[in-house]
Design an enzyme around this catalytic site. Structure first.
Site, PDB file in Angstrom:
ATOM      1  CB  SER A  82       5.228   6.297   2.637  1.00 28.95           C
ATOM      2  OG  SER A  82       5.698   7.687   3.151  1.00 28.95           O
ATOM      3  N   GLY A 113       0.515  -1.449  -0.301  1.00 28.32           N
ATOM      4  CA  GLY A 113       0.074  -0.223  -0.300  1.00 28.32           C
ATOM      5  C   GLY A 113       0.599   1.084  -0.012  1.00 28.32           C
ATOM      6  CB  CYS A 114       0.196   4.694  -1.497  1.00 28.94           C
ATOM      7  SG  CYS A 114      -1.444   4.840  -0.925  1.00 28.94           S
ATOM      8  CE1 TYR A 115      -1.573   8.572   4.107  1.00 32.36           C
ATOM      9  CE2 TYR A 115      -3.044   7.034   3.098  1.00 32.36           C
ATOM     10  CZ  TYR A 115      -2.547   8.397   3.765  1.00 32.36           C
ATOM     11  OH  TYR A 115      -3.296   9.642   4.370  1.00 32.36           O
ATOM     12  CB  ALA A 116       1.666   0.058   3.675  1.00 34.26           C
TER      13      ALA A 116
END
Lengths: 344, 344, 344, 344
Positions: free
Chosen positions: A152, A147-150
């Site tokens: 980062s 995932g994108c947040y993950a």
């Protein structure tokens, strides 16, 4: 080498097309969707005269016969069904959804409020955090793209977690994302007049990337306790910043922690650890596959603040997916991904 | 009742004019600046045909003879000198800068990197956090108007700090602000092309509102330890959100904490505590003097997440300044400040 | 093939670096500025770990000895002096400023309010509107790269002007531009808080691209009369749209005019004439060298509306400059410029 | 005096609430919608603790018995049916939609592609361009409130058209609007990621305000010929600018035309004609009921450029609607509408 892409409603799909169209080895063989069969430029006029492809219906046999790898840029709940269809076919699969990421039974249902993928697929899938799971990715034919947040957050936390320098109960991740992550799905909250000149928090203590982050952190340090993770919507299109707070076990200087990060990422072409006193902004990675990291130790509090930025559609989705495809096929990890950030 | 405003380069000054022009009791008597003497609409064309005033040079005698109160919307380092000039005159002074806020010797110099105001003025000044210092404000003739971030954070932290429900070492404040706080000073970092479609962290562990927040927290709970406070620049003009994380001492439900907040703010017209599951966004207070608060207790971590939003130019500056003026003169606190948020 | 770039304060300079860094033939040999000598990433942190170059002082001898071509991304008034220094040296020069564009004596002084370049240089310089002046560009060693608005307007007007289908007195060009054209020069009007959620007209009937557009139109049709040209500032970073209105001489259908445009641009890789009923938006060319054109004939009025969009930093500046360099050296026009628009 | 508002999905409805809540005479008696009956703050959280009203189902009898005036902030095609129901009741009606504006049979169907309202209602309705139709508005009980673009364009064109100074074939209106005009209806084109950092033209030569503008111009000058009118979507929320081009019949200076405009609008509190060389920007009227006008005569072309800006939700919708209500009831035109622009 032939590539198929399924899913073009989210912006992840069209970002894959941008990368793959210029990739020196992968060629876009076919584009698929459950929507009507129209030229891709009908849906995305910026592709007029560039990509001639039609959006086609999904034909699992044809795709797996014709293509070497298929990217699923489909929503959670849809991907698991598609992966199932490809599971006994001779094609590598990279799934950009959250469907195959959570290994622990019950986690997916709890956080996604949907039915889980079949457990064998989940077991088989390798979590595609490229810089940290290269060896497994190389041997895999099924990737659960992070995932994108993950992405980062994990890139920011990895070195200090693995080195066990942190208080395992102290992790707080304050995430901020542009709106492109939500794709083109129609909802009031995605309207320009609602997002512009606004800033909101959402899914407080309920974001589905929470267990994904914790699961990966636990592979690095089994003592990690539940994290606090907040997500906010920025009035901008591309990019994620996570500001991460952890309590250090012991006294370290910013310089020492930076040394650790530079060591950890010395072979990571896409990770740029900034020098002391310098912090990345989101635009500084826009359109690129970079993850930029800045950090600072506050002597007053003994806390480390880590700033990690990515383009959510690149390193946070399509970029990392292609990075993983490069690794799976034994190519140079950076192939077709060397684009510079678009600034300003 | 006559009012003078000094300082129009920052947007706080012009926001004062917007409020005061429609205030039922206060009248704008004069507007002052160190700049050239021109009609105010030259500087701010949106005031054309609305405010006929000239920007005048500062004349301390005239101002204190003619006006009942003067607002200093001047930068830190400038205000302290102006306050000095007014100190032996018969006029109430409300200073919007940070010059008079920090009581502890050395703190101002350390965080502002400038010379401190004279200590007697600092002692005399009342910290104008309206809802919490009403009685002192009423009796004061010199107000140190709180900082924008500080207001947002303190309003969010007050009830739970005073009730001593929190681990005193655990306070983390992640602040995000629109750009209008920086005013019209020319700097590369304030250019549209640098801010738009961007998001940056700045002054990591160095923001000058840190000691201001700590000082006020300590008046509520003497055990409070140094806080972690981060500030970020949003690609928008107006508004601040602070997302605040604290560890609770003991088990409380979201409902219990909300009860405490509703009790604490039952007489605060400008504070809107949102019901469970509802969180304020920044646009929902734009152009108004509201401070909206939402919160949630995460049972997984025992942490409380507090979301506090204000319009940085209103409750974070000019609005609170007028609120304080209302209190000083014994008017209804909300006088001239009842404007509804401008949405969308 | 070695390239030098002078000027990095404007965003045109840094956009040149983005293109050239990935160009298959041109290599960035040196970067120059009148500023202090620092690594380029100090000025542009997004280049950290990508470009190792120092910004160097300008040394005309060294540059012309070492490099094959120099790009001047310097402001008007500065470029003319630099070109002078290179004029007797063996190096091709591409000037992105307005200094060499206006052939008619007195025009430059009148519209730019500055002293003109020496007349011999002006005579020698070829106006680099790539698609229309290819042959001259090929033979030239000094290019006056067109202005951003001028490029957009001229690409939109060329076919119908050359075909003499328009009333020569009727041309009205309503231009709208993102702020990046203004570069990083500090001015109140470029501040985020002034541009965001705002839209302004500027230089009404005074924009310096007016004579540039007229001069080129006259080479296509000697009867062209003075045009009306307005410019507006959009609250966005990249992109220009010109909406162009002309009265048609005689009755033509949209289809007929589109046929003419498709014919005219059949060999222009970077021009995309949209089908009837389809109009380009600015984002659809962002980050790319495309010029997209849509048009419609209104039978009620006999007027043709032409919509022409470009990325002002690409086709409007750096992109067209590299396109011209490709032409000058006999390379494929599209070399190093095939990047797809970045969407969204 | 009691007021009902029907329609809250568009932002015009909620802007009416902002004005009426603070209006000294009109009181919000009831709010209606075809949606579910919920507190208004559920739909608009910024109204939490400010407006306690429920959104109610529409009951024509109750509304006309209880209220003195009803505002229809409903979409075209819906309003005509509501007006019909109120037509034989004792209540004044102000319709913000386009349903009653076009007098000429067939025009509505042609431009709106919907069935027209009944012709008697259309005949009865007064076009509520406040400054120009005051006397008729005063005597009317049914107002067709003008469109946002139409208001901006007509205010800009009125003096010079009535004075017959223009070539009647030469009118070109280039309109640019923020997105709030489109309301909260869900469509791909209104998504943040599609609008942000973008600029598009839409409804080329097809916008439904075209006949509305022409109809009103013809009442001022019967020789007016079909106009050219273009509309563009700005990446911002509030505000409209129309840039208007007309050919002058004879030689006039900017000063002379400005004199005419100042004369024409000397009794118009909400119209601010800017001095020579000064042009309004959209933000300079945001949140206010002002229409600001700047203009310039180009001696090179004999053309007059007029710039007219309004807040599309205020003077372009809700503000003008309340202005008309003030006139209908014989109140001061500016009552409850004196709010200053919100800047920045």
């Amino acid at each position: 080498m032939k590539v198929s892409v399924i899913g073009t409603t989210g912006y992840g799909g069209v970002e894959l097309l941008r990368i793959l169209h210029r990739h020196p080895v992968f060629n876009i063989h076919s584009i698929h969707s459950t929507k009507e069969e129209v030229p891709i430029w009908n849906e995305y006029p910026h592709l007029y005269n560039i990509l001639e492809n039609q959006i086609e219906k999904i034909n699992f046999d044809r795709i797996s016969t014709d293509s070497d790898v298929v990217f699923l840029a489909t929503p959670s709940g849809v991907s698991s069904k598609l992966v199932d269809e490809f599971s006994n076919k001779d094609i590598k699969v990279i799934d950009l959804s959250g469907d195959l990421r959570l290994k622990k039974p019950g986690e997916y249902e709890r956080w996604y409020k949907k039915e889980s993928a079949n457990s064998q697929l989940i077991e088989e899938a390798v979590y595609g955090l490229s810089e940290w799971n290269r060896e497994q990715i190389k041997r895999s034919k099924l990737i659960a793209n992070p995932g994108c947040y993950a992405t980062s957050a994990l890139m920011g936390l990895a070195p200090v977690t693995k080195a066990r320098l942190i208080d395992t109960e102290s992790i707080i991740i304050d995430g901020k994302s542009g709106t492109s992550g939500a794709g083109k799905a129609l909802s009031k909250g995605s309207l320009f007049a609602e997002v512009n000149e606004n800033f909101k928090i959402y899914k407080v203590n309920e974001h589905q990337h929470t267990p994904e982050i914790e699961q990966q952190l636990l592979t690095w340090h089994e003592g990690i306790r539940p994290i606090t993770f907040s997500t906010h919507l920025l009035p901008m299109t591309r990019g994620i910043m996570t500001t991460i707070y952890v309590k250090l076990r012991g006294q370290y200087s910013t310089e020492q922690i930076l040394y650790l990060y530079n060591e950890s990422y010395q072979n990571a072409s896409f990770v740029r650890v900034r020098p002391e006193g310098n912090y990345p902004s989101v635009k500084e990675v826009a359109g690129s596959n970079y993850c930029d990291i800045g950090l600072h130790v506050d002597e007053r509090t003994g806390r480390l603040t880590i700033v990690s930025v990515i383009d959510n559609l690149m390193k946070g989705a399509a970029g990392q997916a292609v990075q993983n495809a490069n690794i799976m096929f034994g190519f140079e990890e950076t192939l077709g991904l060397e684009m510079m950030p678009l600034y300003p």
